[in-house]
Design a protein around this motif. Structure first.
Motif, short mmCIF file in Angstrom:
data_model
loop_
_atom_site.label_atom_id
_atom_site.label_comp_id
_atom_site.label_asym_id
_atom_site.label_seq_id
_atom_site.Cartn_x
_atom_site.Cartn_y
_atom_site.Cartn_z
N UNK A 67 -35.70 41.22 71.45
CA UNK A 67 -35.42 41.71 72.80
C UNK A 67 -36.51 41.23 73.76
N UNK A 68 -36.11 41.01 75.00
CA UNK A 68 -37.04 40.51 76.00
C UNK A 68 -38.18 41.49 76.24
N UNK A 69 -37.90 42.80 76.08
CA UNK A 69 -38.93 43.80 76.35
C UNK A 69 -39.70 44.22 75.10
N UNK A 70 -39.37 43.65 73.95
CA UNK A 70 -39.95 44.13 72.69
C UNK A 70 -41.48 44.16 72.69
N UNK A 71 -42.18 43.09 73.09
CA UNK A 71 -43.64 43.12 72.98
C UNK A 71 -44.34 43.68 74.22
N UNK A 72 -43.60 44.02 75.24
CA UNK A 72 -44.24 44.36 76.51
C UNK A 72 -45.12 45.60 76.40
N UNK A 120 -41.02 38.86 66.11
CA UNK A 120 -40.26 37.67 65.72
C UNK A 120 -39.20 37.42 66.79
N UNK A 121 -39.38 36.37 67.57
CA UNK A 121 -38.48 36.10 68.68
C UNK A 121 -37.14 35.53 68.27
N UNK A 122 -37.04 34.98 67.07
CA UNK A 122 -35.76 34.41 66.67
C UNK A 122 -34.93 35.37 65.83
N UNK A 123 -35.43 36.61 65.69
CA UNK A 123 -34.69 37.67 64.99
C UNK A 123 -34.32 37.27 63.57
N UNK A 124 -35.23 36.60 62.91
CA UNK A 124 -34.97 36.18 61.54
C UNK A 124 -35.74 37.02 60.54
N UNK A 125 -35.80 36.52 59.31
CA UNK A 125 -36.48 37.24 58.25
C UNK A 125 -37.66 36.44 57.67
N UNK A 126 -38.06 35.37 58.37
CA UNK A 126 -39.13 34.52 57.85
C UNK A 126 -40.44 35.29 57.69
N UNK A 127 -40.70 36.21 58.62
CA UNK A 127 -41.95 36.97 58.58
C UNK A 127 -41.74 38.37 58.00
N UNK A 128 -40.61 38.61 57.41
CA UNK A 128 -40.26 39.95 56.98
C UNK A 128 -41.26 40.57 55.99
N UNK A 129 -41.88 39.82 55.07
CA UNK A 129 -42.85 40.45 54.18
C UNK A 129 -43.99 41.15 54.91
N UNK A 130 -44.27 40.74 56.16
CA UNK A 130 -45.39 41.33 56.89
C UNK A 130 -45.09 42.75 57.36
N UNK A 131 -43.84 43.17 57.25
CA UNK A 131 -43.52 44.53 57.71
C UNK A 131 -44.28 45.58 56.90
N UNK A 132 -44.69 45.21 55.68
CA UNK A 132 -45.42 46.17 54.83
C UNK A 132 -46.85 46.42 55.35
N UNK A 133 -47.44 45.45 56.01
CA UNK A 133 -48.87 45.57 56.37
C UNK A 133 -49.10 45.55 57.87
N UNK A 134 -48.07 45.34 58.68
CA UNK A 134 -48.24 45.26 60.12
C UNK A 134 -48.23 46.65 60.74
#
Length: 592
Positions: free
Chosen positions: A333-338, A311-325
């Motif tokens: 962070x700029x390096x987060x997905x690298x 989540x690039x905007x550091x929000x909670x819109x996709x937060x429910x996916x933390x259970x299954x991701x």
């Protein structure tokens, strides 16, 4: 007898008598002369009066003739306006594709089989529509709107008083050829005219809207489009195409490799077909509903796909996916997905090799679902929400730009080549422009979904250049959350309404799912900084390079097994299994 006086003189009296007689004679002669003069002058006066009367008549006739000539010339030289075009014959009005009404010279007739309720509704909603087929009214309407095509040329007409020059103006009135009432409301198609274009109509858009509003037709959302044959289509968007359509239940069809996103304006299911695709671009302005629309799509993949969410905007819109991701990161962070992108690129290579060695099939999606399940293979989805966080280098430092450049390269490679390995890269942005999603990446992404955007340029950034007449995301009302356009299977570009499930509901569902089906979560792979080269590095032999490359591939394979992306080695043979130089284990691959 009188006595004469003594002074009586006969000669004198005689002479006086004679003088008197002579005087009377002269007077009589003078009177006679005057009478003769008068008598003889009457003819002259009559002749003169006749001449004067004749001259007056001639002058009057000339004046009348001159004035008549001037009037005739003025009339003949008056500019003439001629009308052409307009409706020719019967125009059929279709309701959701079914002929319902005929319009002919302003008259309305119902087609056999027309639903009476629909007929009455159409008459109520579009009561002034028949006037567009009544040419005098139609000509007046479009002339006031400035949409007639005028051509003026000189002409000479021969009359009683000679040739007269005049100008003739021909006004070509738009010809209505078809009328359709779709789920989105009224659509009018006007025949192509030489010299006409949708651009010319767009310049009169405000006048058209006002004119149609005065006719009782809601033209607030009126759009001007041009069809493939050059005809001009007026799309009023005066109805909500999704009124009365039922909500959908999100599903992930692992067999066919697709996700149910919503419903089209025709009430048909709108599927996102992942099978055969490796990239998707999703765009829309803030508040358009793109994240809320995609959240239940990803949630429906629980247990059937491996999700990597950033989540690039550091929000909670996709937060429910933390259970299954497998990986869930909202640091921004700029390096987060690298590190994860590096791992997935290595996985792409090793997984493709193992699949082909064990099955002879080079495409993940062509492997039967049962065989994929038995091998523990699942499709991989990496979601980069608000991808401009990593791809837009505006304001970045030199080091950050270097990281962004590598992320862009990895994203481009995965989108170009990830299909065979079953890896799909999904990019979303609320800032649809070339800095957020480079054109080369967008063009390689087969799937494109566009929610409401503000300008045609933003729409082109997301979905590319579309055919004339295709639904435009710029026409989506801001109030219609989750409304979007997408190229759907077998229908081309279509308008759809995404289904909505509240994040709170998904939070509960996914939490319960994760308890019943534990998912192996991992932290994003840390990014290792390259170590500075030593001043005098030792030379490496070919054998050393080969060994290091095999070791790197083996490390990636083990990491993929740890993340659950590859099946684990058989414990009985794992100890005696040497690392291979091609990056995969033949025995483990045979399990596929």
């Amino acid at each position: 007898m009188a006595r004469r006086g003594q002074n009586f003189t006969p000669d004198y009296h005689t002479r006086r008598q004679h003088q008197r007689e002579d005087h009377l004679w002269k007077a009589d002669m003078q009177a006679m002369q005057q009478a003769d003069k008068i008598r003889y002058g009457i003819a002259d006066k009559v002749h003169a009066e006749r001449e004067r009367g004749r001259k007056a008549v001639e002058d009057t006739a000339k004046t009348i003739d001159r004035e008549a000539a001037e009037s005739v010339k003025r009339i003949l030289s008056t500019p003439i306006t001629q009308w052409t075009g307009g409706a020719r014959g019967t125009v059929t009005v279709n309701y959701r594709g079914t002929p319902m009404i005929r319009l002919d010279d302003g008259r309305v007739s119902r087609i056999d089989g027309c639903d009476p309720e629909v007929f009455e509704q159409m008459k109520r909603d579009y009561r002034k529509l028949p006037s567009l087929t009544h040419n005098p009214k139609s000509a007046k309407f479009f002339s006031k709107c400035g949409l007639t095509i005028d051509e003026t040329y000189p002409d000479t007409v021969s009359g009683e008083y000679g040739p007269v020059d005049r100008k003739i103006t021909v006004k070509d009135v738009p010809s209505l050829v078809s009328a359709d009432i779709t789920g989105a409301g009224l659509e009018l198609t006007f025949k192509h005219r030489p010299g006409d274009s949708a651009k010319a109509w767009l310049s009169k858009l405000d006048v058209l809207r006002a004119g149609f509003k005065a006719s009782g037709i809601d033209a607030h959302n009126l759009e001007i489009r041009e069809t493939s044959d050059g005809a001009v289509k007026l799309v009023f968007n005066d109805k909500d195409p999704f009124d009365g359509l039922s909500q959908i239940t999100h599903v992930f069809d692992a067999d066919k490799g697709r996700s149910l996103l919503g419903i089209t304006s025709d009430g048909e299911p709108a599927w996102i077909t992942w099978n055969g695709s490796s990239g998707m671009v999703i765009g829309g302005v803030p508040g358009s509903g793109k994240t809320a629309s995609m959240l239940p799509v990803f949630a429906a993949m629980a247990g059937q796909a491996d999700l990597f969410v950033f989540d690039g905007k550091s929000g909670f819109d996709l937060d429910p996916l933390r259970h299954i991701a497998v990986v869930y990161d909202r640091s921004g962070d700029i390096e987060a997905p690298l590190g994860t992108l590096r791992d997935l690129e290595s996985l792409r290579v090793s997984r493709t090799e193992q699949m082909y060695q064990s099955t002879g099939i080079s495409n993940f999606w062509n492997i039967p679902l049962a065989q994929r399940k038995s091998a523990g293979l699942k499709p991989v989805f990496i979601v980069l929400d608000e991808v401009q966080t990593w791809l837009d280098t505006s304001g970045m430092s030199k080091e950050e730009k270097a990281t962004s450049s590598e992320i862009q390269r990895l994203v481009r490679t995965l989108i170009q080549k990830g299909r065979s390995a079953g890896i799909v890269t999904i990019l979303t942005t609320q800032k649809p422009d070339a800095t957020s999603i480079p054109t080369v990446i967008r063009d390689n992404a087969a799937l494109k979904l566009c929610f409401r955007v503000s300008t045609p340029e933003q729409a082109t950034t997301v979905i590319g250049t579309q055919a004339p007449g295709a639904p435009s995301p710029t026409s989506i009302p801001m109030s219609s959350k989750g409304r979007a356009v997408m190229e759907t299977e077998g229908k081309g570009i279509t308008m759809l309404q995404a289904g909505y499930v509240s994040p709170a509901t998904l939070e509960g569902q996914l939490s319960e799912f994760a308890k019943a089906h534990p998912i192996h979560h991992t932290e994003p792979t840390p990014v290792t900084k390259p170590t500075p080269a030593k001043p005098t590095p030792p030379k490496r032999t070919t054998t050393d390079t080969t060994t290091d490359d095999a070791a790197r591939k083996e490390a990636v394979r083990k990491k993929a097994i740890e993340m659950g992306l590859l099946p684990a080695d058989d414990p009985a043979t794992a100890e005696n299994k040497p690392p291979t130089t091609d990056g995969y284990n033949p025995d483990a691959a045979s399990d596929l």
